[in-house]
Design a protein around this motif. Structure first.
Motif, PDB file in Angstrom:
ATOM      1  N   THR A   2       5.804  15.919   6.256  1.00 22.71           N
ATOM      2  CA  THR A   2       4.512  15.295   6.032  1.00 22.71           C
ATOM      3  C   THR A   2       3.487  16.324   5.566  1.00 22.71           C
ATOM      4  OG1 THR A   2       4.985  13.624   7.675  1.00 22.71           O
ATOM      5  CG2 THR A   2       2.694  13.952   7.124  1.00 22.71           C
ATOM      6  N   ILE A   5       3.550  17.344   1.905  1.00 22.31           N
ATOM      7  CA  ILE A   5       2.963  16.373   0.981  1.00 22.31           C
ATOM      8  C   ILE A   5       1.460  16.286   1.196  1.00 22.31           C
ATOM      9  CG2 ILE A   5       2.899  13.930   0.360  1.00 22.31           C
ATOM     10  CD1 ILE A   5       5.917  13.906   1.126  1.00 22.31           C
ATOM     11  N   VAL A 130       0.231   7.999  -3.563  1.00 26.00           N
ATOM     12  CA  VAL A 130       1.527   8.170  -2.893  1.00 26.00           C
ATOM     13  C   VAL A 130       1.443   9.311  -1.880  1.00 26.00           C
ATOM     14  CG1 VAL A 130       3.945   8.848  -3.253  1.00 26.00           C
ATOM     15  CG2 VAL A 130       2.882   7.141  -4.760  1.00 26.00           C
ATOM     16  N   SER A 134       2.044   8.976   2.069  1.00 27.91           N
ATOM     17  CA  SER A 134       3.096   9.821   2.648  1.00 27.91           C
ATOM     18  C   SER A 134       2.574  10.678   3.784  1.00 27.91           C
ATOM     19  CB  SER A 134       3.718  10.713   1.571  1.00 27.91           C
ATOM     20  OG  SER A 134       4.336   9.918   0.580  1.00 27.91           O
ATOM     21  N   SER A 135       1.283  10.991   3.764  1.00 24.46           N
ATOM     22  CA  SER A 135       0.710  11.845   4.813  1.00 24.46           C
ATOM     23  C   SER A 135       0.681  11.139   6.161  1.00 24.46           C
ATOM     24  CB  SER A 135      -0.702  12.294   4.436  1.00 24.46           C
ATOM     25  OG  SER A 135      -1.641  11.249   4.614  1.00 24.46           O
ATOM     26  N   ARG A 137       3.214   9.400   7.420  1.00 23.65           N
ATOM     27  CA  ARG A 137       4.565   9.372   8.012  1.00 23.65           C
ATOM     28  C   ARG A 137       4.779  10.579   8.905  1.00 23.65           C
ATOM     29  NH1 ARG A 137       7.604   7.094   2.777  1.00 23.65           N
ATOM     30  NH2 ARG A 137       6.554   5.106   2.838  1.00 23.65           N
TER      31      ARG A 137
END
Length: 138
Positions: A2, A5, A130, A134-135, A137
């Motif tokens: 995480t 990203i 995105v 994604s951060s 998760r």
């Protein structure tokens, strides 16, 4: 994973906030002058006024801190904040890719801007959206 990203996404958002601050203060980077900058960043004949540049800078700065998870708000606010960031960037990116940014602004962007929007700005916004999602998760 995480952090790998979130960190670059946050850095790009912070850099974009910095650019908007500079533009609000009168800079023309990366263009030669303000007229060229206006077409480059907005597809118009004049750069948006400082208060609009500063407002966008504030939003991008806030987005950057939400994505990297540093900020003064309660932890429970972050998921909704990041979802909002992703939704706004996703919408901006999609309209850019489709050459329809004019649906989001009260002017008709120049044809050169529309080309740049499809090639660069739209895809960048989608990638940032995105990255924001994604951060979240773990």
């Amino acid at each position: 994973m995480t952090r790998r990203i979130a960190a670059p996404t946050s850095v790009v958002l912070a850099a974009l906030a910095g650019l908007h601050l500079a533009w609000g203060a009168g800079a023309s980077f990366p263009a030669r002058d303000r007229k060229e900058l206006a077409d480059l960043i907005a597809g118009t004949h004049s750069v948006p006024p400082p208060r609009q540049c500063y407002a966008v800078a504030g939003l991008l700065g806030t987005a950057s801190t939400l994505v990297i998870d540093v900020g003064p708000w309660p932890r429970s606010v972050r998921p909704a904040g990041v979802a909002t960031v992703a939704a706004v960037l996703g919408l901006r990116g999609l309209t850019g890719l489709l050459g329809r940014t004019s649906a989001l602004v009260p002017w008709e962007p120049s044809s050169d801007f529309v080309v740049r929007d499809r090639r660069f700005y739209g895809p960048l916004c989608l990638a940032l959206a995105v990255g924001a999602v994604s951060s979240l998760r773990a």
